[in-house]
Enzyme design. Structure first.
Site, PDB file in Angstrom:
ATOM      1  N   ASP A   1       3.055  -0.590  13.061  1.00 62.95           N
ATOM      2  CA  ASP A   1       1.937   0.291  13.427  1.00 62.95           C
ATOM      3  C   ASP A   1       2.499   1.660  13.816  1.00 62.95           C
ATOM      4  OD1 ASP A   1      -0.936   0.506  13.926  1.00 62.95           O
ATOM      5  OD2 ASP A   1      -0.342   0.905  15.990  1.00 62.95           O
TER       6      ASP A   1
ATOM      7  N   TYR B   1       0.847  -1.208   0.000  1.00 63.12           N
ATOM      8  CA  TYR B   1       0.000   0.000   0.000  1.00 63.12           C
ATOM      9  C   TYR B   1       0.880   1.254   0.000  1.00 63.12           C
ATOM     10  CZ  TYR B   1      -3.729   3.214   1.526  1.00 63.12           C
ATOM     11  OH  TYR B   1      -4.635   4.250   1.623  1.00 63.12           O
TER      12      TYR B   1
ATOM     13  N   PHE C   1     -14.130  -0.081  16.859  1.00 64.77           N
ATOM     14  CA  PHE C   1     -14.647   0.298  18.181  1.00 64.77           C
ATOM     15  C   PHE C   1     -16.171   0.415  18.158  1.00 64.77           C
ATOM     16  CE2 PHE C   1     -10.553   2.603  19.825  1.00 64.77           C
ATOM     17  CZ  PHE C   1      -9.955   1.370  20.019  1.00 64.77           C
TER      18      PHE C   1
END
Ligand SMILES: NC(=O)c1ccc[n+]([C@@H]2O[C@H](COP(=O)([O-])OP(=O)(O)OC[C@H]3O[C@@H](n4cnc5c(N)ncnc54)[C@H](O)[C@@H]3O)[C@@H](O)[C@H]2O)c1
Length: 328
Positions: A280, A152, A198
């Site tokens: 991350d 990506y 979430f």
């Protein structure tokens, strides 16, 4: 370029138009009086996202994969086609790179042929795991070229390279937007991204997964604000190419976001810690000074306003069959 005889409407191609951001952009362009051609291969986008637009006289939908050339007559191109969530772009990483790179070559070739103005939906991921915070456009980034995110990140970086080489070599009118985390209705419920994760977990009463200590920060831009920025960028003078950051600079820690979602949904969900995935980013915040100066653009919709609209969308549930077709 074919001369138009009957209509003076701007003819706009939106690749990835059936996706989350693309569907909002198509809607906005139609409302602005454009003739919109939405092109999508429905890898992560769905017809349900644009079902409300089908039937409007100036909306057209075409199933097409941008890794193959496309011959249409248009005045402007927004190139959004590319899976954006890690679980989607890592499902078939070779296809992801092809979508960014071959896709860019194909739409740039089209823009060159019909002399169209062309905008690339790039990403904050071109900065990788940044060592500069917040990230201005002049920062070259800190990207792992062989990691799981590289298909990506490097695909998008190469697409930017192609845009600027077409600009220098073929004098194309280009625009490059580096989009930061965007959220809103029509996000995928199961794309593993933090806002949708979430909200879905809270609505199901399941524990909210916080990776690491939850101290990593993100900024969240509501989709309507982003679409306004993209439209302004397309309309900006030809000598303004970008790249230009687009996102909401207000930072929240992941833990704060989790708490806000629990509060707004009225959920009884608990917060559950999980190990941090590799690569991350620890911090992610746009420096939007350039967009403010050149486009007069600043996001206006705060999380407290945008999050309830997103929660409402998920509460109503996606229409049947809207699960992304990752097993195509
Ligand atoms: N959502 C964000 O926070 C964010 C952040 C940075 C950049 N972006 C960029 O914005 C664009 C839109 O992202 P999104 O969040 O709407 O994602 P999305 O997955 O909802 O939309 C992408 C669309 O592109 C289509 N597509 C994928 N491969 C294709 C191909 N080969 N040919 C034709 N269509 C193809 C998908 O079916 C989908 O409709 C992407 O280019 C993404 O990289 C998004």
């Amino acid at each position: 370029m074919t001369q138009r005889v009957y209509s003076t409407r701007r003819r706009v191609l939106v690749t990835g138009g059936a996706g989350f951001i693309g569907s909002h952009l198509c809607e906005r362009l139609l409302d602005d009086g454009c003739d919109v051609l939405c092109v999508d291969n429905f890898f992560t986008g769905t017809k349900d996202n644009i079902a409300h637009l089908v039937g409007r006289p100036h909306f057209e939908l075409m199933r097409h994969d941008v890794t193959f050339p496309l011959y249409v007559e248009v005045d402007e191109i927004y190139n959004l086609a590319c899976p954006a969530a890690p679980i989607h772009y890592q499902y078939d990483p070779v296809q992801t790179t092809k979508t960014s790179v071959h896709g860019a070559i194909n739409v740039l070739g089209l823009a060159k042929r019909v002399k169209a103005k062309i905008l690339q939906a790039s990403t904050s991921e071109v900065y990788g795991d940044p060592q500069v915070h917040p990230q201005p456009e002049a920062y070259w980034g800190h990207v792992n070229p062989i990691g799981l995110r590289a298909c990506y990140d490097e695909g998008k970086r190469c697409a930017e390279t192609l845009f600027f080489d077409y600009y220098r070599q073929h004098k194309l009118r280009i625009k490059v937007a580096r989009i930061f985390n965007t959220y809103g209705p029509r996000m995928h419920p199961n794309d593993g991204r933090v806002v949708s994760n979430f909200v879905v977990q809270a609505l199901k009463g399941e524990p909210l997964s916080v990776y690491g200590d939850g101290g990593q920060t993100r900024s969240f831009c509501y989709v309507d604000d982003l679409v306004e920025g993209l439209v302004r960028l397309m309309a900006s003078p030809d000598d303004f190419t970008g790249p230009v950051n687009m996102g909401n600079p207000v930072e929240f820690t992941i833990l704060e976001l989790a708490q806000k979602v629990v509060e707004l949904t009225g959920s009884k969900s608990k917060i559950e810690r999980k190990p941090l995935p590799s690569d991350d980013p620890k911090q992610r915040q746009p420096d939007i000074a350039l967009a403010q100066e050149k486009l007069g653009w600043t996001p206006k919709i705060a999380l407290a306003e945008g999050l309830p609209k997103t929660i409402d969308y998920f509460r109503q549930g996606r229409p049947e069959g809207q699960t992304p077709s990752v097993h195509r």
